[in-house]
Design an enzyme around this catalytic site. Structure first.
Site, mmCIF file in Angstrom:
data_model
loop_
_atom_site.group_PDB
_atom_site.id
_atom_site.type_symbol
_atom_site.label_atom_id
_atom_site.label_comp_id
_atom_site.label_asym_id
_atom_site.label_seq_id
_atom_site.Cartn_x
_atom_site.Cartn_y
_atom_site.Cartn_z
ATOM 1 N N ASN A 217 0.846 -1.128 0.070
ATOM 2 C CA ASN A 217 0.052 -0.081 -0.174
ATOM 3 C C ASN A 217 0.864 1.443 -0.119
ATOM 4 O O ASN A 217 2.132 1.242 -0.034
ATOM 5 C CB ASN A 217 -1.056 -0.060 1.287
ATOM 6 C CG ASN A 217 -0.206 -0.060 2.368
ATOM 7 O OD1 ASN A 217 0.414 0.874 2.753
ATOM 8 N ND2 ASN A 217 -0.141 -1.306 3.201
ATOM 9 N N ASP A 287 -4.326 -6.527 5.362
ATOM 10 C CA ASP A 287 -5.337 -7.357 5.994
ATOM 11 C C ASP A 287 -5.339 -8.930 5.236
ATOM 12 O O ASP A 287 -5.536 -9.780 6.355
ATOM 13 C CB ASP A 287 -6.760 -6.682 5.728
ATOM 14 C CG ASP A 287 -7.242 -5.555 6.518
ATOM 15 O OD1 ASP A 287 -6.526 -5.417 7.598
ATOM 16 O OD2 ASP A 287 -7.585 -4.617 6.018
ATOM 17 N N LYS A 297 9.008 -17.014 -10.428
ATOM 18 C CA LYS A 297 7.938 -15.994 -11.184
ATOM 19 C C LYS A 297 6.941 -16.649 -12.104
ATOM 20 O O LYS A 297 7.096 -17.616 -12.717
ATOM 21 C CB LYS A 297 8.821 -15.082 -12.218
ATOM 22 C CG LYS A 297 8.252 -13.905 -12.552
ATOM 23 C CD LYS A 297 9.141 -13.266 -13.459
ATOM 24 C CE LYS A 297 8.273 -12.106 -14.291
ATOM 25 N NZ LYS A 297 8.896 -11.535 -15.348
ATOM 26 N N PRO A 314 -2.863 -11.966 10.332
ATOM 27 C CA PRO A 314 -3.063 -11.877 11.691
ATOM 28 C C PRO A 314 -3.215 -10.351 11.876
ATOM 29 O O PRO A 314 -2.565 -9.179 11.436
ATOM 30 C CB PRO A 314 -1.775 -12.223 12.401
ATOM 31 C CG PRO A 314 -0.824 -12.361 11.537
ATOM 32 C CD PRO A 314 -1.504 -12.368 10.123
ATOM 33 N N ASP A 315 -4.427 -10.155 12.990
ATOM 34 C CA ASP A 315 -4.247 -8.509 13.503
ATOM 35 C C ASP A 315 -3.263 -8.320 14.508
ATOM 36 O O ASP A 315 -3.720 -8.767 15.591
ATOM 37 C CB ASP A 315 -5.614 -8.200 13.876
ATOM 38 C CG ASP A 315 -6.047 -6.822 14.167
ATOM 39 O OD1 ASP A 315 -4.986 -6.094 14.704
ATOM 40 O OD2 ASP A 315 -7.095 -6.243 13.777
ATOM 41 N N ILE A 316 -2.038 -7.482 14.235
ATOM 42 C CA ILE A 316 -1.195 -7.561 15.400
ATOM 43 C C ILE A 316 -1.630 -6.834 16.499
ATOM 44 O O ILE A 316 -1.243 -7.341 17.557
ATOM 45 C CB ILE A 316 -0.005 -6.870 14.542
ATOM 46 C CG1 ILE A 316 0.547 -7.565 13.372
ATOM 47 C CG2 ILE A 316 1.101 -6.517 15.587
ATOM 48 C CD1 ILE A 316 1.452 -6.695 12.349
ATOM 49 N N PHE A 332 -4.337 2.866 14.963
ATOM 50 C CA PHE A 332 -4.839 4.061 13.775
ATOM 51 C C PHE A 332 -5.752 3.615 12.956
ATOM 52 O O PHE A 332 -6.046 2.331 12.908
ATOM 53 C CB PHE A 332 -3.549 4.343 12.890
ATOM 54 C CG PHE A 332 -2.679 5.492 13.433
ATOM 55 C CD1 PHE A 332 -1.947 5.304 14.643
ATOM 56 C CD2 PHE A 332 -2.503 6.760 12.824
ATOM 57 C CE1 PHE A 332 -1.256 6.499 15.233
ATOM 58 C CE2 PHE A 332 -1.781 7.824 13.404
ATOM 59 C CZ PHE A 332 -0.988 7.585 14.340
ATOM 60 N N LYS A 346 -13.461 0.407 15.881
ATOM 61 C CA LYS A 346 -12.172 -0.354 16.025
ATOM 62 C C LYS A 346 -11.591 -0.183 17.596
ATOM 63 O O LYS A 346 -10.800 -1.141 17.895
ATOM 64 C CB LYS A 346 -10.981 0.500 15.060
ATOM 65 C CG LYS A 346 -10.086 -0.407 14.240
ATOM 66 C CD LYS A 346 -9.823 0.336 13.128
ATOM 67 C CE LYS A 346 -10.909 0.158 12.064
ATOM 68 N NZ LYS A 346 -10.245 0.680 10.675
ATOM 69 N N LYS A 350 -10.458 -3.990 18.836
ATOM 70 C CA LYS A 350 -9.085 -4.143 18.965
ATOM 71 C C LYS A 350 -9.004 -3.980 20.676
ATOM 72 O O LYS A 350 -7.653 -3.739 20.827
ATOM 73 C CB LYS A 350 -8.392 -3.436 18.092
ATOM 74 C CG LYS A 350 -8.504 -3.438 16.651
ATOM 75 C CD LYS A 350 -7.762 -3.048 15.710
ATOM 76 C CE LYS A 350 -8.051 -3.185 14.476
ATOM 77 N NZ LYS A 350 -7.078 -3.670 13.376
HETATM 78 O O1 C5P Z 1 -8.520 -3.002 10.894
HETATM 79 P P1 C5P Z 1 -7.677 -1.885 10.351
HETATM 80 O O2 C5P Z 1 -6.489 -2.306 9.738
HETATM 81 O O3 C5P Z 1 -8.401 -0.770 10.024
HETATM 82 O O4 C5P Z 1 -7.085 -1.221 11.759
HETATM 83 C C1 C5P Z 1 -5.896 -0.434 11.712
HETATM 84 C C2 C5P Z 1 -5.066 -0.381 13.128
HETATM 85 O O5 C5P Z 1 -4.660 -1.693 13.227
HETATM 86 C C3 C5P Z 1 -3.898 0.168 12.731
HETATM 87 O O6 C5P Z 1 -3.327 0.680 14.148
HETATM 88 C C4 C5P Z 1 -2.989 -0.905 12.351
HETATM 89 O O7 C5P Z 1 -1.467 -0.643 12.571
HETATM 90 C C5 C5P Z 1 -3.512 -1.853 13.010
HETATM 91 N N1 C5P Z 1 -3.214 -3.535 12.314
HETATM 92 C C6 C5P Z 1 -2.411 -4.382 12.607
HETATM 93 N N2 C5P Z 1 -2.589 -5.624 12.202
HETATM 94 C C7 C5P Z 1 -3.245 -5.741 11.177
HETATM 95 C C8 C5P Z 1 -4.102 -4.841 10.798
HETATM 96 C C9 C5P Z 1 -4.222 -3.690 11.370
HETATM 97 O O8 C5P Z 1 -1.854 -4.198 13.776
HETATM 98 N N3 C5P Z 1 -3.352 -6.937 10.620
#
Ligand code: C5P
Length: 415
Positions: A217, A287, A297, A314-316, A332, A346, A350
């Protein structure tokens, strides 16, 4: 986790502008510069014309490791770092020795040489170590000036009392360099995040499709890096985990771990989570990632439509909160629509303590820009920051985080 920690003398990463004015104590400024460097500070010296009668600029250059400046309009020096940049560069301006004449000019806002100009043009802390004859020190003029400077939050370090170079005995001697270093360190120990450990994620992630292609991105890393830098400035011990970014890494952050994919970012964050006080997730993490990564390739086979399967990353931020529920965490939210309501979702999903929401639609798109506008959302309400430079927003955000972090500590301890 929120235990107070002791603060040994360390000025690692601090930028100190050492001003030297024309008094006999200037011979001690070399020792002061050396000691400041020894405890990790970066020192740049500015000398007044009169100080050069007491110590050579060559000596000051040798002990500080940087060219000494004395002229406001030195073309060559200005080309490297203008005097305004130098004023902004400094975390603190320490003038040692500070003569009675310098103190008077500082009090009355003179900008008639480089050092007074820098003091006037700087928003940093200023500390002075007065050094003069005891009668000059005790004179109503000097005492009035010192009182005015104190009201402006300028720190006067000393002076000491004892034998003077002029043969008299009394107050007016410059403090010993060792004591000045200790007091400079103290200036920083009252900072917003002193003694705290802060973990920041920044940049984008790269999710490989094959060895030469991937999904990413437009995150430049600017906001996250500015936040990491502002946290160092506020006294924190910062660890930065960064994905790919176009912006140069902040050079004051001592611990930087570079990663590529979301899974690598998660692993680095989990490895460094122990002992952290605050987690700030600024990274724009993908995501989803391609379900498989081809080892070679991928060749086109003549198909009109190429389909690819993606799996969730994974959502960190959520996983960190899962592992350490007490960790003060900031997320963020970059949204194109319904900024506040999406950010609130959010915050809950989270279990973050604070969400910094910014619009990424149309003209207000913050991605890659030097500017940003943030809405800070927590359980108490909404606070707006900006529009302003990301570096400025970062400093304000760190203050907001610090205020909430410390308030939470107070609430917990009174429960
Ligand atoms: O769910 P979303 O991507 O909109 O959430 C954004 C927030 O979650 C940011 O703080 C981003 O750094 C964190 N995030 C994360 N791991 C992910 C997706 C988002 O830590 N896989």
């Amino acid at each position: 986790m929120n235990n107070p920690k002791s603060h040994p003398v360390s000025l690692h990463g601090k930028r100190i502008l050492l001003g030297v004015t024309g008094g006999i104590a200037a011979y001690k400024s070399a020792e002061l510069a050396r000691r400041l460097c020894e405890v990790g500070a970066e020192v740049r010296v500015v000398m007044t014309k009169n100080s050069e009668a007491f110590i050579s600029s060559l000596t000051m250059q040798a002990v500080s490791g940087n060219a000494v400046r004395s002229e406001t309009f030195d073309e060559e020096a200005e080309a490297g770092m203008s005097h305004i940049e130098l004023a902004r560069w400094a975390d603190v301006i320490v003038v040692a020795p500070a003569t009675a004449a310098f103190i008077a000019r500082l009090t009355h806002g003179f900008a008639d040489d480089l050092l007074t100009t820098l003091c006037l043009a700087s928003e940093s802390k200023i500390a002075i170590a007065p050094a003069m004859n005891r009668v000059m020190w005790s004179s109503p003029a000097t005492q009035n000036n010192i009182n005015q400077l104190r009201e402006r939050a300028i720190t006067a370090m000393g002076p000491d009392s004892g034998d003077q170079a002029c043969g008299e005995v009394g107050p007016g001697r410059m403090l010993q360099p060792e004591e000045i270093v200790r007091q400079v360190n103290e200036l920083f120990s009252s900072e917003a995040l002193t003694g705290l450990r802060v973990l920041v994620t920044a940049g984008s992630t790269w999710e490989a499709i094959d060895p030469v292609r991937g999904i990413t991105n437009l995150s430049s890393g600017k906001m996250g890096y500015a936040i990491a830098d502002a946290a160092v400035h506020a006294g924190a011990d910062v660890t930065l985990v960064s994905g790919p970014a176009t912006h140069p890494l902040p050079n004051r952050v001592a611990n930087v771990i570079k990663v590529t994919s979301a899974r690598e970012m998660l692993e680095a964050v989990m490895t460094h989570l122990d002992g952290q006080d605050i987690f700030i997730a600024v990274a724009a993490v993908a995501d989803y990632r391609p379900q498989t990564q081809a080892a070679s390739k991928i060749k086109k086979q003549g198909e009109e439509v190429l389909r690819m399967e993606f799996v969730r990353n994974p959502d960190i931020l959520a996983e960190v909160k899962e592992k350490v529920p007490d960790l003060f965490s900031v997320g963020f939210a970059a949204e194109t629509d319904n900024l506040i309501s999406e950010a609130r979702k959010k915050l809950l999903a989270k279990r973050a303590d604070l969400i910094a929401a910014n619009s990424v639609s149309g003209e207000s798109n913050a991605l890659g820009s030097d500017y940003n506008t943030l809405q800070l959302i927590d359980r108490a309400g909404v606070v707006s920051l900006g529009p302003a430079l990301k570096t400025r927003i970062a400093v304000d955000l760190i203050q907001e985080i610090s205020a909430r972090f410390h308030a939470r500590g107070t609430l917990q301890s009174t429960r």
